[in-house]
Design a protein around this motif. Structure first.
Motif, PDB file in Angstrom:
ATOM      1  N   HIS A  59       6.297 -11.910  -6.557  1.00  0.00           N
ATOM      2  CA  HIS A  59       7.228 -11.342  -7.527  1.00  0.00           C
ATOM      3  C   HIS A  59       7.426 -12.278  -8.722  1.00  0.00           C
ATOM      4  O   HIS A  59       7.619 -11.815  -9.850  1.00  0.00           O
ATOM      5  CB  HIS A  59       8.572 -11.031  -6.854  1.00  0.00           C
TER       6      HIS A  59
ATOM      7  N   TRP B 253       2.523  -3.942 -12.908  1.00  0.00           N
ATOM      8  CA  TRP B 253       2.286  -4.057 -11.473  1.00  0.00           C
ATOM      9  C   TRP B 253       1.339  -5.227 -11.160  1.00  0.00           C
ATOM     10  O   TRP B 253       0.339  -5.449 -11.852  1.00  0.00           O
ATOM     11  CB  TRP B 253       1.667  -2.772 -10.912  1.00  0.00           C
TER      12      TRP B 253
ATOM     13  N   ILE C 166       3.208  -5.500  -3.241  1.00  0.00           N
ATOM     14  CA  ILE C 166       3.146  -5.031  -4.629  1.00  0.00           C
ATOM     15  C   ILE C 166       4.443  -5.411  -5.326  1.00  0.00           C
ATOM     16  O   ILE C 166       5.538  -5.233  -4.778  1.00  0.00           O
ATOM     17  CB  ILE C 166       2.936  -3.507  -4.708  1.00  0.00           C
ATOM     18  N   SER C 167       4.293  -5.933  -6.544  1.00  0.00           N
ATOM     19  CA  SER C 167       5.457  -6.254  -7.364  1.00  0.00           C
ATOM     20  C   SER C 167       5.454  -5.345  -8.590  1.00  0.00           C
ATOM     21  O   SER C 167       4.464  -5.273  -9.321  1.00  0.00           O
ATOM     22  CB  SER C 167       5.408  -7.723  -7.785  1.00  0.00           C
ATOM     23  N   GLU C 168       6.555  -4.635  -8.809  1.00  0.00           N
ATOM     24  CA  GLU C 168       6.691  -3.788  -9.985  1.00  0.00           C
ATOM     25  C   GLU C 168       7.717  -4.436 -10.893  1.00  0.00           C
ATOM     26  O   GLU C 168       8.924  -4.352 -10.653  1.00  0.00           O
ATOM     27  CB  GLU C 168       7.122  -2.376  -9.592  1.00  0.00           C
TER      28      GLU C 168
ATOM     29  N   SER D 121       9.893  -6.550  -8.831  1.00  0.00           N
ATOM     30  CA  SER D 121      10.600  -5.920  -7.714  1.00  0.00           C
ATOM     31  C   SER D 121       9.593  -5.372  -6.713  1.00  0.00           C
ATOM     32  O   SER D 121       8.493  -4.950  -7.098  1.00  0.00           O
ATOM     33  CB  SER D 121      11.494  -4.776  -8.220  1.00  0.00           C
ATOM     34  N   PRO D 122       9.945  -5.354  -5.411  1.00  0.00           N
ATOM     35  CA  PRO D 122       8.990  -4.891  -4.396  1.00  0.00           C
ATOM     36  C   PRO D 122       8.719  -3.402  -4.492  1.00  0.00           C
ATOM     37  O   PRO D 122       9.586  -2.611  -4.871  1.00  0.00           O
ATOM     38  CB  PRO D 122       9.688  -5.247  -3.079  1.00  0.00           C
ATOM     39  N   LYS D 123       7.479  -3.040  -4.118  1.00  0.00           N
ATOM     40  CA  LYS D 123       7.055  -1.640  -4.107  1.00  0.00           C
ATOM     41  C   LYS D 123       6.214  -1.434  -2.856  1.00  0.00           C
ATOM     42  O   LYS D 123       5.528  -2.347  -2.404  1.00  0.00           O
ATOM     43  CB  LYS D 123       6.251  -1.314  -5.367  1.00  0.00           C
ATOM     44  N   ALA D 124       6.259  -0.259  -2.274  1.00  0.00           N
ATOM     45  CA  ALA D 124       5.535   0.022  -1.036  1.00  0.00           C
ATOM     46  C   ALA D 124       4.027  -0.072  -1.259  1.00  0.00           C
ATOM     47  O   ALA D 124       3.500   0.366  -2.290  1.00  0.00           O
ATOM     48  CB  ALA D 124       5.906   1.403  -0.503  1.00  0.00           C
TER      49      ALA D 124
ATOM     50  N   GLN E 160      -1.298   7.274  -7.525  1.00  0.00           N
ATOM     51  CA  GLN E 160       0.003   6.672  -7.272  1.00  0.00           C
ATOM     52  C   GLN E 160       0.627   6.073  -8.535  1.00  0.00           C
ATOM     53  O   GLN E 160       1.839   6.137  -8.711  1.00  0.00           O
ATOM     54  CB  GLN E 160      -0.141   5.554  -6.230  1.00  0.00           C
ATOM     55  N   LEU E 161      -0.235   5.501  -9.406  1.00  0.00           N
ATOM     56  CA  LEU E 161       0.268   4.791 -10.583  1.00  0.00           C
ATOM     57  C   LEU E 161      -0.547   5.189 -11.811  1.00  0.00           C
ATOM     58  O   LEU E 161      -1.760   5.416 -11.717  1.00  0.00           O
ATOM     59  CB  LEU E 161       0.157   3.266 -10.379  1.00  0.00           C
TER      60      LEU E 161
END
Length: 431
Positions: free
Chosen positions: A30, A44, A60-62, A65-68, A109-110
């Motif tokens: 992160h 990301w 995964i960091s967005e 912040s954490p992302k699944a 997804q993105l």
């Protein structure tokens, strides 16, 4: 400096400052994600591992912040360029043409338009990782944050490597604490530096009473010569030891040479056949120690003759072929040298310890040359196999009353290369 340049410089400093902060695990990812987001708006960042042709996004960091996470086939993704068949690639992969990867599951997804990835190296856990940065806008290659990305990948590699080392250390500690394993580490000064609880339990001696003691006090047969030979091949010794219950029992002491010392394993006896062969290295160690002691008393010399076999073709000698060749060579040497001489295998070579020479103050060159010539001539005859071209090298090492370092005596690099009068034809080794 205009305002835009100053603004960009401040963002760069802030990105590097954030990356330099202490962090580990997902927190480190992160930090990396926030650095890239603040620097150039990369939304990301992900740490990925490739297992069985599948890419698994471990974290995964967005924008910090954490992302699944999720998975997808490596062949569908741009990262397939990081894993060329049979190679380890450490370079970066960049693409801003996502139409090439229409089956890539991440695109569902993105809203990815630019992709940057760096493969992680030297993680020491035999697994495959890469760091991914994703942008929702097109990014030109000349403006990529390559230095920040490479530095981030190195930090992740270092952390994975450190965690792998800690796991390995924990496993080793559990193994060495097992009471059935009697292990010891001996330093280069031949003193016991570490011992397992199993060794203490076996011998009924507290660890603090054994540590820093000369290993020969605990196991008299573990001599300097045996330790020196173990640097080239394992040595197995049998010795009668007094156990914790007061009984005297024959045990096997296996010695393995390490970079900075020796590892000893003490266990019940191995099959008797292992201790009857003439090639056993402890017999060579005993003979050399006897020879050095005798040379201290008499003004004579002895010699070691080293023989090794080399391939004349592109392919090296296979292990099975080399073993057969060394066994054959040892038999040939015993038929050439005198009965009082000693022939043994030492690692991947053969050695002959000759009896003393009455040299009357002169180096016995003629005698050494005659022995080497007989050995050379014998090894040219009747090779055991045919097909692969093989040759042999001979080296001679004088031993005098001045010699006391067993490691140096057994080091073939300190021996003199013997050259025959005429060039010999190669041996033929085959399947």
């Amino acid at each position: 400096m205009d305002n835009q340049l100053l603004h960009d410089k401040v963002k760069e400093i802030e990105a590097w400052r954030r990356l330099a902060q202490p962090a580990e695990g997902e927190a480190l990812l992160h930090h990396i994600g926030m650095s890239l987001y603040r620097l150039q708006g990369w939304p990301w960042v992900a740490l990925a591992e490739v297992i069985d042709s599948q890419v698994h996004l471990l974290a995964i960091s967005e924008a910090g912040s954490p992302k699944a996470g999720f998975s997808y086939p490596v062949e569908d993704a741009p990262c397939r360029l990081l894993y060329p068949a049979g190679e380890h690639a450490d370079f970066m992969v960049f693409s801003n043409n996502m139409r090439r990867f229409g089956h890539w599951g991440l695109l569902q997804q993105l809203p990815v338009r630019s992709y940057l990835a760096q493969r992680l190296s030297d993680t020491q856990d035999h697994r495959q990782y890469h760091l991914i940065a994703l942008h929702n806008n097109l990014v030109e290659e000349h403006s990529l944050p390559k230095t920040l990305m490479a530095t981030s990948a190195r930090r992740l590699s270092a952390e994975i490597r450190q965690k792998a080392e800690h796991r390995e250390l924990a496993r080793l500690q559990k193994i060495t604490q097992h009471p059935s394993l009697a292990l010891a580490f001996v330093d280069d000064q031949q003193r016991l530096e570490w011992a397992s609880p199993g060794l203490s339990h076996l011998l009924g001696s507290p660890l603090n009473a054994m540590i820093h003691q000369p290993i020969s006090r605990l196991f008299p047969q573990v001599s300097g010569a045996n330790l020196a030979i173990s640097r080239q091949q394992p040595v197995h010794l049998q010795q009668i030891c007094t156990l914790a219950d007061g009984q005297r029992e024959s045990l096997v002491i296996s010695i393995h040479g390490l970079a900075e010392g020796f590892l000893l394993n003490v266990a019940p006896p191995l099959p008797d056949a292992l201790f009857t062969a003439e090639e056993q290295p402890q017999q060579l160690a005993g003979r050399i120690e006897q020879e050095l002691a005798r040379l201290q008393r008499k003004e004579e010399v002895a010699a070691l003759l080293f023989v090794d076999f080399v391939s004349l073709g592109e392919d090296p000698i296979g292990e099975d072929h080399l073993s057969r060749l060394l066994n054959w060579g040892a038999e040939q040497l015993r038929n050439v040298v005198r009965k009082e001489d000693f022939v043994s295998r030492l690692g991947d070579q053969l050695v002959v310890l000759t009896a003393c020479f009455d040299h009357h103050g002169e180096v016995p060159r003629n005698q050494l040359t005659a022995i080497a010539a007989k050995v050379d001539a014998r090894l040219k005859q009747d090779p055991p196999l045919e097909a692969l071209p093989i040759s042999h090298n001979l080296r001679i090492r004088l031993i005098t009353s001045w010699d006391s370092d067993i490691d140096e005596v057994l080091d073939a690099s300190h021996a003199t290369i013997w050259q025959p009068q005429a060039v010999s034809g190669p041996l033929q080794l085959g399947s």
